[in-house]
Design a protein around this motif. Structure first.
Motif, PDB file in Angstrom:
ATOM      1  N   PHE A  31      13.155   4.074  -7.046  1.00  0.00           N
ATOM      2  CA  PHE A  31      13.057   3.989  -5.584  1.00  0.00           C
ATOM      3  C   PHE A  31      11.995   4.894  -5.005  1.00  0.00           C
ATOM      4  CE2 PHE A  31      15.650   7.540  -4.193  1.00  0.00           C
ATOM      5  CZ  PHE A  31      16.416   7.785  -5.312  1.00  0.00           C
ATOM      6  N   PHE A  32      11.556   5.899  -5.756  1.00  0.00           N
ATOM      7  CA  PHE A  32      10.382   6.653  -5.280  1.00  0.00           C
ATOM      8  C   PHE A  32       9.165   5.739  -5.230  1.00  0.00           C
ATOM      9  CE2 PHE A  32       6.508   9.104  -5.906  1.00  0.00           C
ATOM     10  CZ  PHE A  32       6.631  10.056  -4.905  1.00  0.00           C
ATOM     11  N   THR A  33       9.003   4.950  -6.291  1.00  0.00           N
ATOM     12  CA  THR A  33       7.805   4.121  -6.384  1.00  0.00           C
ATOM     13  C   THR A  33       7.781   3.023  -5.324  1.00  0.00           C
ATOM     14  OG1 THR A  33       6.357   2.912  -7.899  1.00  0.00           O
ATOM     15  CG2 THR A  33       8.699   2.515  -8.128  1.00  0.00           C
ATOM     16  N   LEU A  34       8.958   2.595  -4.867  1.00  0.00           N
ATOM     17  CA  LEU A  34       8.979   1.572  -3.813  1.00  0.00           C
ATOM     18  C   LEU A  34       9.035   2.203  -2.417  1.00  0.00           C
ATOM     19  CD1 LEU A  34      11.335  -1.138  -5.368  1.00  0.00           C
ATOM     20  CD2 LEU A  34       8.851  -1.184  -5.174  1.00  0.00           C
ATOM     21  N   SER A  35       8.813   3.496  -2.314  1.00  0.00           N
ATOM     22  CA  SER A  35       8.829   4.202  -1.023  1.00  0.00           C
ATOM     23  C   SER A  35      10.167   4.074  -0.303  1.00  0.00           C
ATOM     24  CB  SER A  35       7.743   3.696  -0.079  1.00  0.00           C
ATOM     25  OG  SER A  35       6.482   3.843  -0.638  1.00  0.00           O
ATOM     26  N   LEU A  36      11.264   4.157  -1.063  1.00  0.00           N
ATOM     27  CA  LEU A  36      12.566   3.981  -0.425  1.00  0.00           C
ATOM     28  C   LEU A  36      13.272   5.317  -0.245  1.00  0.00           C
ATOM     29  CD1 LEU A  36      13.561   0.890  -2.545  1.00  0.00           C
ATOM     30  CD2 LEU A  36      12.794   0.909  -0.161  1.00  0.00           C
ATOM     31  N   GLY A  37      14.288   5.322   0.616  1.00  0.00           N
ATOM     32  CA  GLY A  37      15.137   6.503   0.750  1.00  0.00           C
ATOM     33  C   GLY A  37      14.748   7.432   1.884  1.00  0.00           C
ATOM     34  N   MET A  38      13.637   7.153   2.563  1.00  0.00           N
ATOM     35  CA  MET A  38      13.304   8.017   3.692  1.00  0.00           C
ATOM     36  C   MET A  38      12.675   7.274   4.860  1.00  0.00           C
ATOM     37  SD  MET A  38       9.800   9.653   2.905  1.00  0.00           S
ATOM     38  CE  MET A  38       9.554   9.133   4.565  1.00  0.00           C
ATOM     39  N   GLY A  39      13.029   6.012   4.982  1.00  0.00           N
ATOM     40  CA  GLY A  39      12.674   5.332   6.221  1.00  0.00           C
ATOM     41  C   GLY A  39      11.262   4.771   6.308  1.00  0.00           C
ATOM     42  N   GLY A  55       0.827  -1.208   0.000  1.00  0.00           N
ATOM     43  CA  GLY A  55       0.000   0.000   0.000  1.00  0.00           C
ATOM     44  C   GLY A  55       0.856   1.250   0.000  1.00  0.00           C
ATOM     45  N   SER A  56       1.951   1.199   0.754  1.00  0.00           N
ATOM     46  CA  SER A  56       2.867   2.332   0.759  1.00  0.00           C
ATOM     47  C   SER A  56       3.509   2.512  -0.615  1.00  0.00           C
ATOM     48  CB  SER A  56       3.956   2.105   1.813  1.00  0.00           C
ATOM     49  OG  SER A  56       4.994   3.038   1.649  1.00  0.00           O
ATOM     50  N   ALA A  57       3.930   1.409  -1.196  1.00  0.00           N
ATOM     51  CA  ALA A  57       4.647   1.483  -2.474  1.00  0.00           C
ATOM     52  C   ALA A  57       3.726   1.912  -3.614  1.00  0.00           C
ATOM     53  CB  ALA A  57       5.282   0.123  -2.783  1.00  0.00           C
ATOM     54  N   VAL A  58       2.554   1.279  -3.695  1.00  0.00           N
ATOM     55  CA  VAL A  58       1.621   1.605  -4.773  1.00  0.00           C
ATOM     56  C   VAL A  58       0.952   2.936  -4.455  1.00  0.00           C
ATOM     57  CG1 VAL A  58      -0.531   0.949  -5.890  1.00  0.00           C
ATOM     58  CG2 VAL A  58       1.170  -0.799  -5.332  1.00  0.00           C
ATOM     59  N   GLY A  59       1.231   3.936  -5.280  1.00  0.00           N
ATOM     60  CA  GLY A  59       0.661   5.247  -4.974  1.00  0.00           C
ATOM     61  C   GLY A  59       0.538   6.097  -6.220  1.00  0.00           C
ATOM     62  N   LEU A  60       0.517   7.407  -6.012  1.00  0.00           N
ATOM     63  CA  LEU A  60       0.463   8.318  -7.157  1.00  0.00           C
ATOM     64  C   LEU A  60       1.627   8.046  -8.097  1.00  0.00           C
ATOM     65  CD1 LEU A  60      -0.400  11.579  -5.205  1.00  0.00           C
ATOM     66  CD2 LEU A  60      -1.923  10.265  -6.688  1.00  0.00           C
ATOM     67  N   GLY A  61       2.739   7.584  -7.535  1.00  0.00           N
ATOM     68  CA  GLY A  61       3.906   7.258  -8.348  1.00  0.00           C
ATOM     69  C   GLY A  61       3.582   6.228  -9.421  1.00  0.00           C
ATOM     70  N   ASN A  62       2.712   5.269  -9.097  1.00  0.00           N
ATOM     71  CA  ASN A  62       2.397   4.205 -10.052  1.00  0.00           C
ATOM     72  C   ASN A  62       1.356   4.626 -11.075  1.00  0.00           C
ATOM     73  OD1 ASN A  62       3.165   3.166  -7.366  1.00  0.00           O
ATOM     74  ND2 ASN A  62       3.262   1.246  -8.491  1.00  0.00           N
ATOM     75  N   ILE A  63       0.329   5.337 -10.602  1.00  0.00           N
ATOM     76  CA  ILE A  63      -0.838   5.537 -11.456  1.00  0.00           C
ATOM     77  C   ILE A  63      -0.798   6.912 -12.129  1.00  0.00           C
ATOM     78  CG2 ILE A  63      -3.379   5.601 -11.445  1.00  0.00           C
ATOM     79  CD1 ILE A  63      -3.169   3.518  -9.167  1.00  0.00           C
ATOM     80  N   PHE A  76       2.793  17.965  -0.041  1.00  0.00           N
ATOM     81  CA  PHE A  76       2.313  18.191  -1.424  1.00  0.00           C
ATOM     82  C   PHE A  76       1.636  16.956  -2.008  1.00  0.00           C
ATOM     83  CE2 PHE A  76       5.475  15.930  -3.861  1.00  0.00           C
ATOM     84  CZ  PHE A  76       6.655  16.039  -3.139  1.00  0.00           C
ATOM     85  N   TYR A  77       2.004  15.777  -1.498  1.00  0.00           N
ATOM     86  CA  TYR A  77       1.357  14.537  -1.956  1.00  0.00           C
ATOM     87  C   TYR A  77      -0.148  14.613  -1.685  1.00  0.00           C
ATOM     88  CZ  TYR A  77       1.613   9.466  -2.918  1.00  0.00           C
ATOM     89  OH  TYR A  77       1.504   8.223  -3.470  1.00  0.00           O
ATOM     90  N   SER A  78      -0.475  15.158  -0.513  1.00  0.00           N
ATOM     91  CA  SER A  78      -1.873  15.265  -0.123  1.00  0.00           C
ATOM     92  C   SER A  78      -2.626  16.252  -1.014  1.00  0.00           C
ATOM     93  CB  SER A  78      -1.947  15.686   1.338  1.00  0.00           C
ATOM     94  OG  SER A  78      -3.245  16.057   1.680  1.00  0.00           O
TER      95      SER A  78
HETATM   96  N1  TRP Z   1       5.692   5.054  -3.217  1.00  0.00           N
HETATM   97  C1  TRP Z   1       4.648   6.025  -3.247  1.00  0.00           C
HETATM   98  C2  TRP Z   1       4.200   6.248  -4.667  1.00  0.00           C
HETATM   99  O1  TRP Z   1       4.627   5.561  -5.553  1.00  0.00           O
HETATM  100  C3  TRP Z   1       5.021   7.327  -2.619  1.00  0.00           C
HETATM  101  C4  TRP Z   1       5.629   7.171  -1.278  1.00  0.00           C
HETATM  102  C5  TRP Z   1       5.033   6.770  -0.165  1.00  0.00           C
HETATM  103  C6  TRP Z   1       6.960   7.382  -0.943  1.00  0.00           C
HETATM  104  N2  TRP Z   1       5.933   6.704   0.869  1.00  0.00           N
HETATM  105  C7  TRP Z   1       7.108   7.088   0.398  1.00  0.00           C
HETATM  106  C8  TRP Z   1       8.030   7.765  -1.692  1.00  0.00           C
HETATM  107  C9  TRP Z   1       8.340   7.176   1.011  1.00  0.00           C
HETATM  108  C10 TRP Z   1       9.266   7.871  -1.089  1.00  0.00           C
HETATM  109  C11 TRP Z   1       9.400   7.555   0.254  1.00  0.00           C
HETATM  110  O2  TRP Z   1       3.407   7.114  -4.927  1.00  0.00           O
END
Ligand code: TRP
Length: 464
Positions: free
Chosen positions: A241-249, A26-34, A114-116
């Motif tokens: 790595f944005f799409t997998l929610s990586l890089g910020m914990g 759920g975290s990974a699948v987001g605006l980044g994917n769609i 800004f995501y919101s």
């Molecule tokens: N992965 C999400 C997306 O694809 C966005 C996201 C959620 C995210 N949590 C994150 C990106 C943490 C980087 C880090 O839309």
């Protein structure tokens, strides 16, 4: 205790492994994917870009995903606390954990603001599709301009509409996080993710009849390497790595609520595969609609919010299809926003000892306030997007790769591979080589490129 820090008393845990997989995907699948994946794929020419993106998922995404999950699982605290716990034996430990922790908490805070707002646009279009809110008389594009705040004729309204939907979306997010890991996040994601898959499959079935699917498949899966540019390759790397929610914990935090090490590697792979499948399916649906109307794929960021709503109106069963599509977008964004807020809240709970309820409302409120500023001021919105996705995430990813590859104790590093042949197994060795040498180098390249240094040093590569 020190052997198995994850069993500390009083700490929340996922109710089941499946619950964790739902929450993490759920975290990974987001605006980044769609929203983002389809439009960058369109801009960078399709098939070849997709192929590079898949390779980046394997070489950067997966190794980092495992690193974050194992750091969280072994550290058993929020992002900063987990890194501090696992680097206490190193001279660089305290500095690293402070820096990485600030990046994580700051990143979650800034990204969510800004995501919101973008998620709020999706809520607005859902309301428009359901005819709860009228479309602007001049059509979809004018409706979107209102949201962007550049509708100069109606200044007061232009500022109010996006703020209203951003507020609704933040409230949805806060209400889930307040209820905690098991009863809030896991419970909601376990419903959202299956629903999201069902909607996506239904939409795919729909476009199979309305035409354009064949062209869409060819566009996404037939690589044309003439269209691949250096800029496209780097965009793919950054997006992986944005799409997998990586890089910020985020995955550190979610990993910290796992009960045992055994299946960390496998679960990480499942999450990455689900994320990739959703991006590809969403791309198939969106491009099928675009091609069925004889349009071009490279519409840019307006693809989902400008092009699609206009096309839906002209299609058979347009209203239910539009509703389904925006529900899909909202579900995806919601479960991601939850994880962004959880990173910040977990820090307040674990590292500062503040209660979950108070942390969530206060921090969620502060994020909401920054989002209000973003919703009404486009430059601030762009600055925050750039600062976080261009700089903070790659730097965060680089630090996590260095931590996992070079600083972690061997026992912590190998924990997730126990069921897969241990640290001497092929998989564990391959991971170690990649996380030590390949991932950091690739991340450094993205970072230099984003800083503009690479373009200046090697102008011929970029056709400048
Ligand atoms: N992965 C999400 C997306 O694809 C966005 C996201 C959620 C995210 N949590 C994150 C990106 C943490 C980087 C880090 O839309």
């Amino acid at each position: 205790m020190s052997n198995d820090p994850g069993q500390g008393p009083g700490r929340s845990h996922w109710g089941s492994r499946l619950g964790f997989v739902f929450a993490a995907s759920g975290s990974a699948v987001g605006l980044g994917n769609i929203w983002k994946f389809p439009y960058i794929t369109g801009e960078y020419g399709g098939g070849a870009f997709v192929l590079v993106y898949l390779m980046c998922i394997a070489l950067v995404g997966l190794p980092l995903m495992y690193s974050e999950l194992i750091i969280g699982r072994r550290g058993a605290r929020d992002a900063m606390g987990s890194i501090r716990a696992l680097t206490s034996h190193s001279t660089f430990g305290p500095a690293f954990s402070l820096f990485a922790g600030l990046l994580a908490v700051g990143g979650g805070f800034l990204i969510l603001s800004f995501y919101s707002v973008v998620a709020g646009w999706a809520v607005h279009f859902l309301a428009v599709s359901m005819k709860l809110v009228p479309n602007a008389p001049e059509g979809v594009e004018a409706t979107f301009s209102t949201l962007l705040g550049d509708d100069r004729l109606a200044v007061s309204r232009a500022e109010l509409v996006p703020v209203l939907w951003h507020t609704v979306f933040m409230l949805m997010t806060i209400i889930v996080v307040v209820r905690g890991v098991h009863r809030g996040i896991e419970a909601v994601c376990s419903k959202l993710m299956p629903a999201l898959f069902v909607i996506l499959i239904l939409l795919l079935g729909y476009v199979a009849f309305t035409g354009g699917l064949g062209q869409s498949i060819a566009f996404l899966f037939k690589p044309d390497f003439h269209k691949l540019t250096a800029a496209g390759t780097l965009e793919a790397l950054g997006h992986s790595f944005f799409t997998l929610s990586l890089g910020m914990g985020a995955m550190i935090t979610y990993g910290s609520y796992l009960n045992d090490d055994r299946s960390v590697v496998r679960d990480g792979v499942v999450v990455a595969v689900l994320d990739t499948v959703v991006a590809l399916l969403a791309g198939l649906v969106i491009f099928a609609v675009v091609f069925a109307h004889g349009l071009e794929a490279g519409a840019g960021p307006g693809l989902v919010f400008k092009t699609l709503p206009k096309l839906f109106v002209a299609m058979p069963f347009g209203t239910p299809v539009a509703i389904a599509f925006f529900v899909l977008l909202i579900f995806a964004a919601w479960s991601s926003a939850i994880s962004l807020l959880e990173v910040v809240v977990a820090f307040a709970v674990d590292s500062a000892g503040i209660g979950r309820g108070r942390s969530t409302w206060v921090l969620g409120g502060a994020i909401w306030l920054l989002g209000v500023a973003c919703a009404s001021k486009a430059p601030l919105f762009d600055d925050l997007d750039n600062l976080t996705t261009r700089y903070m995430l790659p730097i965060g990813g680089l630090i996590i790769a260095i931590l996992a590859g070079w600083i972690l104790r061997p026992a912590d590093r190998a924990a997730g591979f126990v069921a897969l042949g241990g640290e001497q197994g092929t998989l564990a060795r391959a991971w170690l080589v990649i996380i030590r040498f390949v991932t950091p180098v690739l991340l450094l390249i993205v970072l230099l490129w984003k800083l503009g240094a690479l373009e200046k040093a090697l102008p011929f590569l970029f056709g400048a």
